[in-house]
Design a protein around this motif. Structure first.
Motif, PDB file in Angstrom:
ATOM      1  N   VAL A  34      41.314 -20.415 -11.088  1.00  0.00           N
ATOM      2  CA  VAL A  34      42.270 -20.388 -12.351  1.00  0.00           C
ATOM      3  C   VAL A  34      41.392 -21.152 -13.409  1.00  0.00           C
ATOM      4  O   VAL A  34      40.547 -22.079 -13.173  1.00  0.00           O
ATOM      5  N   GLY A  35      41.381 -20.532 -14.895  1.00  0.00           N
ATOM      6  CA  GLY A  35      40.861 -21.038 -15.869  1.00  0.00           C
ATOM      7  C   GLY A  35      39.083 -21.100 -15.572  1.00  0.00           C
ATOM      8  O   GLY A  35      38.484 -20.260 -15.089  1.00  0.00           O
ATOM      9  N   GLY A  36      38.672 -22.242 -16.152  1.00  0.00           N
ATOM     10  CA  GLY A  36      37.342 -22.225 -16.133  1.00  0.00           C
ATOM     11  C   GLY A  36      36.898 -21.835 -17.702  1.00  0.00           C
ATOM     12  O   GLY A  36      37.188 -21.669 -18.258  1.00  0.00           O
ATOM     13  N   ARG A  37      35.520 -21.437 -17.505  1.00  0.00           N
ATOM     14  CA  ARG A  37      34.588 -20.643 -18.908  1.00  0.00           C
ATOM     15  C   ARG A  37      33.898 -19.898 -18.568  1.00  0.00           C
ATOM     16  O   ARG A  37      33.156 -19.895 -17.326  1.00  0.00           O
ATOM     17  N   ASP A  38      33.341 -18.844 -19.266  1.00  0.00           N
ATOM     18  CA  ASP A  38      32.838 -17.876 -19.052  1.00  0.00           C
ATOM     19  C   ASP A  38      31.414 -17.819 -20.002  1.00  0.00           C
ATOM     20  O   ASP A  38      30.815 -16.662 -20.045  1.00  0.00           O
ATOM     21  N   ASN A  90      37.656 -10.572 -11.215  1.00  0.00           N
ATOM     22  CA  ASN A  90      37.591  -9.677 -12.514  1.00  0.00           C
ATOM     23  C   ASN A  90      36.814 -10.351 -13.527  1.00  0.00           C
ATOM     24  O   ASN A  90      36.649  -9.725 -14.662  1.00  0.00           O
ATOM     25  N   THR A  91      36.976 -11.421 -13.661  1.00  0.00           N
ATOM     26  CA  THR A  91      36.388 -12.423 -14.588  1.00  0.00           C
ATOM     27  C   THR A  91      34.946 -13.203 -14.295  1.00  0.00           C
ATOM     28  O   THR A  91      35.169 -14.007 -13.065  1.00  0.00           O
ATOM     29  N   GLN A  92      34.033 -13.429 -15.128  1.00  0.00           N
ATOM     30  CA  GLN A  92      32.858 -14.100 -14.636  1.00  0.00           C
ATOM     31  C   GLN A  92      33.526 -15.685 -15.145  1.00  0.00           C
ATOM     32  O   GLN A  92      34.061 -15.838 -16.041  1.00  0.00           O
ATOM     33  N   ARG A  93      33.329 -16.608 -14.188  1.00  0.00           N
ATOM     34  CA  ARG A  93      33.806 -18.055 -14.382  1.00  0.00           C
ATOM     35  C   ARG A  93      33.257 -18.922 -13.768  1.00  0.00           C
ATOM     36  O   ARG A  93      32.674 -19.077 -12.699  1.00  0.00           O
ATOM     37  N   ASP A 109      39.413 -27.192 -24.209  1.00  0.00           N
ATOM     38  CA  ASP A 109      39.420 -26.052 -24.701  1.00  0.00           C
ATOM     39  C   ASP A 109      38.338 -26.179 -25.969  1.00  0.00           C
ATOM     40  O   ASP A 109      38.633 -26.333 -26.946  1.00  0.00           O
ATOM     41  N   ALA A 110      37.093 -25.603 -25.299  1.00  0.00           N
ATOM     42  CA  ALA A 110      36.060 -25.590 -26.428  1.00  0.00           C
ATOM     43  C   ALA A 110      34.783 -24.625 -25.819  1.00  0.00           C
ATOM     44  O   ALA A 110      34.832 -24.837 -24.509  1.00  0.00           O
ATOM     45  N   SER A 141      33.986 -19.127 -24.050  1.00  0.00           N
ATOM     46  CA  SER A 141      34.904 -19.845 -24.219  1.00  0.00           C
ATOM     47  C   SER A 141      35.599 -20.273 -23.046  1.00  0.00           C
ATOM     48  O   SER A 141      35.208 -19.927 -21.966  1.00  0.00           O
ATOM     49  N   CYS A 142      36.487 -21.240 -23.298  1.00  0.00           N
ATOM     50  CA  CYS A 142      37.355 -21.637 -21.876  1.00  0.00           C
ATOM     51  C   CYS A 142      38.308 -20.256 -21.750  1.00  0.00           C
ATOM     52  O   CYS A 142      38.720 -19.810 -22.678  1.00  0.00           O
ATOM     53  N   LEU A 143      38.895 -20.349 -20.520  1.00  0.00           N
ATOM     54  CA  LEU A 143      39.609 -19.141 -20.015  1.00  0.00           C
ATOM     55  C   LEU A 143      41.151 -19.814 -20.021  1.00  0.00           C
ATOM     56  O   LEU A 143      41.474 -20.811 -19.339  1.00  0.00           O
ATOM     57  N   ARG A 144      42.320 -18.702 -20.254  1.00  0.00           N
ATOM     58  CA  ARG A 144      43.634 -18.724 -19.543  1.00  0.00           C
ATOM     59  C   ARG A 144      43.915 -18.182 -18.563  1.00  0.00           C
ATOM     60  O   ARG A 144      44.706 -18.112 -17.813  1.00  0.00           O
TER      61      ARG A 144
END
Length: 598
Positions: A455-459, A437-440, A506-507, A462-465
């Motif tokens: 789980v998480g990563g970045r898109d 569902n999410t690019q990461r 988280d950045a 931003s970084c992802l929850r």
């Protein structure tokens, strides 16, 4: 070791000795200092030679040591200078200090004779059939150098047939180093030790202590069960009463269901013992009710160190702008060693073990993003090529789920990806499955309850929850509860039916000074909730994470300034972190796999 009647002798040395008078012709050598002081280089040696001559000629002796039928005339001064035992006897207000004859109790006569001669010469012969008697007597007389020499002599002669006896003897004599060396030898060579008489003759309490050890070098728990049965059958009438006590140290839940049914449950020795039946039922429940395993944890469900396999770290970023080496960690010895090298440097790649082969997937070579895949055959120790993925990917995650291997997300050099490819080991082909569902990119990938989690990563922005899981039977991704923190470069592992998210940052990707985390979250798939657990000791991202045994390993990482060699383990039962052996050099972003025994 065998206890034979020891034979010591110094008669041959006596025959070679001259009288005291013959020493007067020895030429003294030395030097004269600038202040006129003469310093003899042979004074101590010559003085000891004279004392030895006085001893063998029984001149000026002032005490007689009596033991059994032996009388040994000697000099209190020489004995006190060599032995703290004699110094305490002759220099304090003890009765022996004033006696002309002193009788020693519980001392081997011939060992004493040899040790008294050692006090005058500094020399003693050590033999296999007398070393234990000599060591115990030297221990009593507090002749520490002789004790150490005997210990080294026994260490050099350890073998599977005598190591248990030496270990028990060393413990009785408080010889810590010898005991540790013998104990470690037993642990290392246990597969050979169990076929020797020393093991079969051990008392039940010692067998229980031995089989309880987590350090035994065995390929599986079946070895422990069979060794116990061999010990029981060696004297079954007298040992049958110990069956339940000893069966409790076998990790029955870690045996296969087939082995439990064929060898344990079917064993008539256990049928009439209630505790044995309870232990068998505990093992069967562990297999029949996997969803309850988190509630069935006990010392019997924690595998021995040698049975969990070995952990491998592959590649990663280091001070040399990337490593191609593969390092191996051995849990039993708590040590790292070099295992192999990749064919070339890769960064931000994925790795997994499938059919006893190590797959290296995608990544960057420093210039471009790759879609190539390499395979290392663990049996032949050789590399070979594998068909490439359809998409170039770095920062991807890789996991094996019910046979096939999945390459998840990443970055193709231009954009962040939500696409997922599956490698079929039967057809040797890659194919696309449902996209996320999410690019990461730099997401954590884990397998839990036959689902693949991203789980998480970045898109990119931003970084992802966000967290989602893939069901291979429906070919669908489902969103799960988000983490409490946004985490890029997150480390993910699974233990006790929970998923853990470790560290990260988280950045935005454009911010190189992103703050790192030491905090850890735990996900419960039954309740779809995240909970904070004990934090790591250092803030870091790009951590290598894997389960080995019953603990999660957090390996290396980047703290914003340095690539770390720190390795910590997390115990999900106690919620505590502990440091283990460090990497040989700092790394971050490495892949971690565990290869099971066999």
């Amino acid at each position: 070791m065998n206890q034979k009647s020891p034979v010591y002798s110094y008669a041959s040395s006596i025959s070679r000795e001259g009288s005291v008078g013959s020493m007067t012709s020895d030429r003294q050598e030395g030097l004269v200092r600038p202040d006129g002081t003469f310093c003899s280089s042979r004074h101590a040696e010559c003085s000891l030679q004279r004392m030895k001559s006085l001893f063998v000629n029984r001149q000026l002796t002032d005490v007689v040591l009596k033991v059994e039928n032996l009388r040994i005339p000697a000099h209190r001064l020489v004995l006190s200078a060599a032995s703290d035992y004699f110094a305490a006897m002759f220099t304090n207000d003890l009765r022996e200090a004033f006696q002309q004859e002193v009788e020693l109790q519980a001392v081997n006569a011939e060992a004493l004779q040899a040790l008294i001669y050692y006090c005058y010469t500094g020399e003693i012969d050590i033999h296999e059939d007398t070393v234990e008697t000599l060591l115990s007597t030297a221990n009593l007389l507090q002749l520490s150098e002789v004790v150490e020499a005997c210990c080294k002599f026994m260490m050099c002669r350890l073998n599977p047939s005598n190591c248990i006896g030496i270990c028990l003897f060393a413990e009785s004599q408080s010889c810590v180093q010898l005991h540790n060396v013998a104990y470690n030898y037993i642990m290392e060579h246990f597969m050979d030790v169990i076929y020797n008489q020393e093991f079969l003759l051990l008392p039940a309490d010692d067998v229980q202590k031995l089989l309880s050890s987590e350090d035994l070098n065995v390929p599986n728990e079946e070895v422990i069960y069979h060794s116990l049965m061999n010990w029981l059958k060696h004297d079954l009438p007298n040992r049958q009463c110990k069956i339940s006590q000893l069966l409790s140290v076998v990790k029955l839940p870690l045996l296969s269901p087939q082995f439990i049914a064929d060898h344990v449950e079917a064993n008539p020795l256990f049928r009439e013992d209630r505790m044995c039946q309870d232990l068998i039922m505990e093992a069967l429940k562990y297999h029949l009710l996997p969803e309850r395993r988190s509630m069935l944890q006990s010392p019997r469900t924690k595998p021995r160190k040698s049975t969990v396999g070995s952990l491998y770290i592959i590649g990663g970023m280091d001070g040399n702008k990337g490593s191609a080496s593969i390092q191996k960690y051995d849990l039993r010895t708590n040590s790292w060693s070099h295992f192999s090298n990749m064919n070339g440097r890769r960064l931000q790649f994925g790795a997994a073990v499938l059919d006893n082969k190590l797959y290296i997937v995608g990544g960057r070579d420093g210039l471009k993003t790759l879609n190539t895949v390499e395979c290392y055959d663990l049996k032949t120790k050789s590399w070979s090529g594998v068909p490439a993925m359809s998409t170039h990917r770095h920062g991807l995650g890789v996991g094996v789920l019910e046979g096939p291997m999945y390459a998840v997300g990443g970055h193709d050099g231009w954009s962040y990806l939500n696409t997922v490819e599956r490698w079929d080991p039967q057809s040797h082909q890659w194919s696309y499955v449902a996209p996320m569902n999410t690019q990461r990119s730099t997401a954590g990938i884990a397998i839990l309850n036959n689902r693949l989690y991203a789980v998480g990563g970045r898109d990119g922005s931003s970084c992802l929850r966000c967290v989602e899981c893939f069901d291979p039977h429906t070919n669908k991704w489902t969103l799960c509860a988000p983490m409490m923190k946004r985490r890029g470069g997150v480390g993910v592992g699974v233990a006790n039916e929970y998923l853990f998210a470790l560290g990260g940052h988280d950045a935005p990707a454009v911010n190189p000074s992103a703050s790192r985390f030491d905090c850890v979250e735990r996900y419960d798939p039954k309740t779809d909730t995240w909970t904070s657990v004990a934090p790591m000791s250092v803030r870091r991202d790009a951590i290598g994470v894997s389960l080995l045994g019953h603990k999660l390993f957090a390996i290396g990482g980047y703290d914003g300034q340095n690539y770390l060699n720190l390795v910590q383990t997390y115990d999900p039962q106690s919620n505590e972190w502990e440091e283990v052996a460090s990497l040989t050099s700092g790394r971050a972003g490495m892949c971690v796999v565990v290869i099971k025994n066999g």
